[in-house]
Design a protein around this motif. Structure first.
Motif, PDB file in Angstrom:
ATOM      1  N   LEU A 141       0.688   3.118  -8.472  1.00 14.25           N
ATOM      2  CA  LEU A 141       1.175   1.275  -7.333  1.00 14.25           C
ATOM      3  C   LEU A 141       0.366   1.356  -6.199  1.00 14.25           C
ATOM      4  CD1 LEU A 141       4.147   0.894  -8.962  1.00 14.25           C
ATOM      5  CD2 LEU A 141       2.955  -0.080  -9.923  1.00 14.25           C
ATOM      6  N   GLU A 142      -0.379   2.624  -5.898  1.00 16.60           N
ATOM      7  CA  GLU A 142      -0.786   2.604  -4.536  1.00 16.60           C
ATOM      8  C   GLU A 142      -1.193   1.486  -3.877  1.00 16.60           C
ATOM      9  OE1 GLU A 142      -3.929   5.128  -4.505  1.00 16.60           O
ATOM     10  OE2 GLU A 142      -3.313   6.842  -5.109  1.00 16.60           O
ATOM     11  N   PRO A 143      -1.149   1.269  -2.318  1.00 19.01           N
ATOM     12  CA  PRO A 143      -0.759   0.054  -1.795  1.00 19.01           C
ATOM     13  C   PRO A 143      -2.278  -0.550  -1.886  1.00 19.01           C
ATOM     14  CG  PRO A 143       0.540   1.564  -0.086  1.00 19.01           C
ATOM     15  CD  PRO A 143       0.262   2.237  -1.303  1.00 19.01           C
ATOM     16  N   ASN A 144      -2.409  -1.680  -2.234  1.00 17.57           N
ATOM     17  CA  ASN A 144      -3.989  -1.933  -2.199  1.00 17.57           C
ATOM     18  C   ASN A 144      -4.670  -1.879  -2.978  1.00 17.57           C
ATOM     19  OD1 ASN A 144      -4.063  -3.960   0.542  1.00 17.57           O
ATOM     20  ND2 ASN A 144      -3.584  -1.942   2.001  1.00 17.57           N
ATOM     21  N   ALA A 145      -4.862  -1.205  -4.434  1.00 12.43           N
ATOM     22  CA  ALA A 145      -5.098  -0.892  -5.444  1.00 12.43           C
ATOM     23  C   ALA A 145      -5.731  -1.636  -6.166  1.00 12.43           C
ATOM     24  CB  ALA A 145      -4.212   0.411  -6.033  1.00 12.43           C
TER      25      ALA A 145
ATOM     26  N   GLY B 239     -16.093   1.318 -10.663  1.00  9.43           N
ATOM     27  CA  GLY B 239     -15.244   2.158  -9.483  1.00  9.43           C
ATOM     28  C   GLY B 239     -15.502   3.718  -9.868  1.00  9.43           C
ATOM     29  N   GLY B 240     -14.755   4.178 -10.751  1.00  8.83           N
ATOM     30  CA  GLY B 240     -14.487   4.936 -11.533  1.00  8.83           C
ATOM     31  C   GLY B 240     -13.161   5.162 -12.511  1.00  8.83           C
ATOM     32  N   PRO B 241     -13.123   6.297 -12.453  1.00 12.81           N
ATOM     33  CA  PRO B 241     -11.407   6.536 -13.262  1.00 12.81           C
ATOM     34  C   PRO B 241     -10.403   6.719 -12.294  1.00 12.81           C
ATOM     35  CG  PRO B 241     -12.705   7.842 -13.589  1.00 12.81           C
ATOM     36  CD  PRO B 241     -13.760   7.878 -13.365  1.00 12.81           C
ATOM     37  N   GLU B 242     -10.627   6.610 -10.994  1.00 15.04           N
ATOM     38  CA  GLU B 242      -9.865   6.855  -9.641  1.00 15.04           C
ATOM     39  C   GLU B 242      -9.154   5.083  -9.118  1.00 15.04           C
ATOM     40  OE1 GLU B 242     -13.898   7.196  -8.010  1.00 15.04           O
ATOM     41  OE2 GLU B 242     -12.937   7.866  -9.769  1.00 15.04           O
ATOM     42  N   VAL B 243     -10.258   5.020 -10.159  1.00 14.24           N
ATOM     43  CA  VAL B 243      -9.210   3.095  -9.176  1.00 14.24           C
ATOM     44  C   VAL B 243      -8.390   3.339 -10.194  1.00 14.24           C
ATOM     45  CG1 VAL B 243     -10.239   0.708  -9.071  1.00 14.24           C
ATOM     46  CG2 VAL B 243     -11.557   1.906  -8.272  1.00 14.24           C
ATOM     47  N   LEU B 244      -8.452   2.879 -11.219  1.00 16.18           N
ATOM     48  CA  LEU B 244      -7.610   3.161 -12.569  1.00 16.18           C
ATOM     49  C   LEU B 244      -6.190   4.147 -12.461  1.00 16.18           C
ATOM     50  CD1 LEU B 244      -8.828   2.494 -16.194  1.00 16.18           C
ATOM     51  CD2 LEU B 244      -8.406   0.030 -14.356  1.00 16.18           C
TER      52      LEU B 244
ATOM     53  N   ASP C  60       3.420  -4.614  -5.737  1.00 14.48           N
ATOM     54  CA  ASP C  60       4.348  -4.431  -4.411  1.00 14.48           C
ATOM     55  C   ASP C  60       5.498  -3.898  -4.308  1.00 14.48           C
ATOM     56  OD1 ASP C  60       1.944  -3.175  -3.133  1.00 14.48           O
ATOM     57  OD2 ASP C  60       2.014  -5.485  -1.733  1.00 14.48           O
ATOM     58  N   THR C  61       5.834  -5.373  -5.525  1.00 18.14           N
ATOM     59  CA  THR C  61       7.629  -5.802  -5.577  1.00 18.14           C
ATOM     60  C   THR C  61       7.919  -4.341  -6.292  1.00 18.14           C
ATOM     61  OG1 THR C  61       7.101  -7.957  -5.758  1.00 18.14           O
ATOM     62  CG2 THR C  61       9.603  -6.715  -6.777  1.00 18.14           C
ATOM     63  N   VAL C  62       7.211  -3.615  -7.636  1.00 16.29           N
ATOM     64  CA  VAL C  62       7.662  -2.730  -7.960  1.00 16.29           C
ATOM     65  C   VAL C  62       7.589  -1.472  -7.769  1.00 16.29           C
ATOM     66  CG1 VAL C  62       7.075  -1.407 -10.421  1.00 16.29           C
ATOM     67  CG2 VAL C  62       6.531  -3.916 -10.768  1.00 16.29           C
ATOM     68  N   ALA C  63       7.091  -1.322  -6.834  1.00 15.09           N
ATOM     69  CA  ALA C  63       6.907  -0.078  -6.044  1.00 15.09           C
ATOM     70  C   ALA C  63       8.072  -0.227  -5.018  1.00 15.09           C
ATOM     71  CB  ALA C  63       5.744   0.361  -5.040  1.00 15.09           C
ATOM     72  N   GLN C  64       8.733  -1.244  -4.091  1.00 15.10           N
ATOM     73  CA  GLN C  64       9.659  -1.028  -3.810  1.00 15.10           C
ATOM     74  C   GLN C  64      10.651  -1.200  -4.656  1.00 15.10           C
ATOM     75  OE1 GLN C  64       8.432  -4.561  -0.970  1.00 15.10           O
ATOM     76  NE2 GLN C  64       6.267  -3.694  -0.897  1.00 15.10           N
ATOM     77  N   ASP C  65      10.663  -1.343  -5.486  1.00 13.20           N
ATOM     78  CA  ASP C  65      12.173  -1.245  -6.155  1.00 13.20           C
ATOM     79  C   ASP C  65      13.301  -0.042  -6.978  1.00 13.20           C
ATOM     80  OD1 ASP C  65      13.919  -2.269  -8.387  1.00 13.20           O
ATOM     81  OD2 ASP C  65      13.193  -3.828  -9.187  1.00 13.20           O
ATOM     82  N   ASP C  66      13.261   0.414  -6.659  1.00 12.53           N
ATOM     83  CA  ASP C  66      14.418   1.612  -6.473  1.00 12.53           C
ATOM     84  C   ASP C  66      14.470   1.968  -7.866  1.00 12.53           C
ATOM     85  OD1 ASP C  66      13.087   2.973  -3.984  1.00 12.53           O
ATOM     86  OD2 ASP C  66      15.350   1.765  -2.855  1.00 12.53           O
ATOM     87  N   SER C  67      14.967   0.908  -8.522  1.00 11.64           N
ATOM     88  CA  SER C  67      16.075   1.027  -9.789  1.00 11.64           C
ATOM     89  C   SER C  67      14.976   1.108 -10.725  1.00 11.64           C
ATOM     90  CB  SER C  67      16.213  -0.637  -9.801  1.00 11.64           C
ATOM     91  OG  SER C  67      15.573  -1.674 -10.115  1.00 11.64           O
TER      92      SER C  67
END
Length: 472
Positions: free
Chosen positions: A253-257, A242-247, A458-465
């Motif tokens: 931690l982008e949504p739906n990555a 898919g190209g390096p942009e997928v990684l 998503d859980t990590v992305a939403q964890d502000d800690s």
């Protein structure tokens, strides 16, 4: 030189931790303990600087802790001997329990001076950086190299090494000493026995695995107890398809990555190995040593691994094995990147704690390790490359490392660098690794594995800690 005849506070803490007398706080508790407060180390006093002593190291004890893994620790002892010729004695420790033994000491403010933060029980470096517990190594990178005072240390390093030490800024907090070639490791002898060529497309991979199966050999084995080993081939294949942009989207931690078509294609391809019976029976329960032993006995053709495997498995590798590594097999001619696309990057991460009582000595020790003598010695002892450019050029290399060097050179600029494994190691090793493990064991199908990976991200992305780092 011998160690000092007294026990300082950090030595007592080290021994107490090793004996299980110091408890390890939860990561959340660690997050509340920033460096600079409560340290029991005396402020570091540096001496005069010179061309030979750019950091002003004084005659004081240096404490080094090395991860006791596939590289062993002799290379570090040899570098320490060079250090002792000019400076103070070195207190050397090796362990596999990095986090449980050292995290309490960082919290207490009495850490070692240099830590090889490696292995399954490594500390979360991002959390330590967030809490200001890690020393900025920019001073080391801008110092004159050991072998050429006219060349800065940073200019002696392999591609990606400086970048790997950065976490959201220009500061460099860790030095990845080894330079690892990740990919599909195999035996040239085994491949020849089944009359096959190295597979470049997935149809070719399935045909090779079928040929191996006819000869009583599994196509693949893997370390089921450490399922993130599969990422060593799956991540670069995702980039190839898919190209390096997928990684990069996965790292960010982008949504739906994880729901990208390239990820789905790779998961489905690997699941086919399981569905067709090409995985060695028992692999889901194997340690890395177990899987390597089975591979060495010609019970399986491929194993996802890094270039440390030649040294780690040398005791059980047959003389006729002719170990080699290939770039990850792609899907087909529609892939975004060419065959040869490779994950090659630093490993064996070293850092100096912010509260180290001999940070200057730690910097000098790392500078010694980055000298050609120490770097070449590491390669001789471990059959692995270092992050130092050209340090192995004049050495006679084993078959595995020779292949790794050739595969790296053939990749040219087609190198990928997944960062999720060091930015979010728990997510990578446990959550994503666990989903892939269940998929490869046949317990779940690719769609469910992808959903689990995305939910965990998503859980990590939403964890502000949790400290976030992004590609820019």
């Amino acid at each position: 030189m011998t160690s000092r005849p007294y026990l300082n506070r950090r030595t007592l803490l080290r021994r107490s931790a090793a004996a299980g007398l110091v408890t390890v706080p939860a990561l959340g508790a660690l997050s509340a303990c920033a460096s600079g407060g409560g340290s029991d180390n005396e402020p570091e006093e540096r001496g005069e600087t010179s061309a030979d002593n750019p950091f002003g190291v004084t005659d004081s004890e240096l404490e080094v802790v090395i991860f006791d893994g596939g590289f062993g620790d002799q290379y570090a002892k040899d570098a320490e001997a060079i250090y002792e010729q000019s400076y103070g004695s070195v207190d050397h420790t090796k362990t596999q329990e990095i986090s449980s033994q050292l995290q309490p000491r960082l919290v207490q403010g009495s850490p070692p001076d240099v830590i090889d933060n490696d292995g399954a029980h490594a500390m979360e470096i991002a959390a330590l950086i967030h809490d200001e517990q890690v020393y900025d190594l920019t001073e080391l990178l801008d110092a004159p190299s050991l072998d050429d005072p006219n060349t800065k240390v940073r200019d002696t390093l392999m591609p990606t090494i400086v970048e790997m030490g950065q976490y959201g800024g220009q500061e460099v907090y860790q030095l990845n000493y080894a330079f690892t070639i990740y990919g599909q490791w195999y035996s040239r002898t085994a491949l020849e026995r089944i009359g096959a060529e190295y597979p470049q497309t997935w149809d070719e991979m399935l045909a090779v695995c079928e040929a191996a199966k006819r000869e009583g050999m599994a196509g693949w084995t893997y370390a089921g107890q450490y399922p993130y080993y599969f990422n060593f081939t799956m991540y670069p294949m995702i980039a190839k398809v898919g190209g390096p942009e997928v990684l990069a989207a996965i790292d960010n931690l982008e949504p739906n990555a994880w729901r990208h078509d390239a990820v789905k294609a790779v998961f489905e391809a690997y699941y086919e190995l399981t569905a067709r019976g090409y995985i060695l029976e028992g692999s889901p329960g194997m340690s890395h040593e177990d899987s390597q032993d089975e591979w060495n006995q010609y019970h399986a053709l491929f194993i996802p691994n890094g270039s440390w495997v030649e040294n780690e498995s040398k005791a059980n590798t047959p003389e006729d094995f002719r170990m080699a590594v290939g770039a990850p097999t792609g899907l087909d001619s529609s892939d975004a990147m060419p065959f040869g696309t490779l994950w090659a990057s630093g490993s064996a991460p070293f850092f100096i704690p912010a509260d180290a009582s001999n940070a200057a000595g730690g910097l000098e020790f790392l500078r010694i390790m980055l000298g050609k003598e120490s770097a070449s010695n590491f390669t001789k002892l471990t059959s692995s490359l270092t992050c130092v450019r050209g340090a192995a050029d004049d050495l006679e290399l084993g078959p595995g490392l020779t292949s790794a060097k050739e595969t790296f050179e053939a990749a040219g600029d087609n190198l990928v660098l997944p960062r999720i494994q060091d930015w979010y190691s728990t997510l990578n090793n446990e959550d994503i690794g666990g989903a892939i493990a269940d998929m490869m064991a046949g317990n779940i199908e690719p769609d469910e594995a992808i959903t689990r990976c995305q939910n965990a991200a998503d859980t990590v992305a939403q964890d502000d800690s949790i400290l976030k780092t992004r590609h820019v």
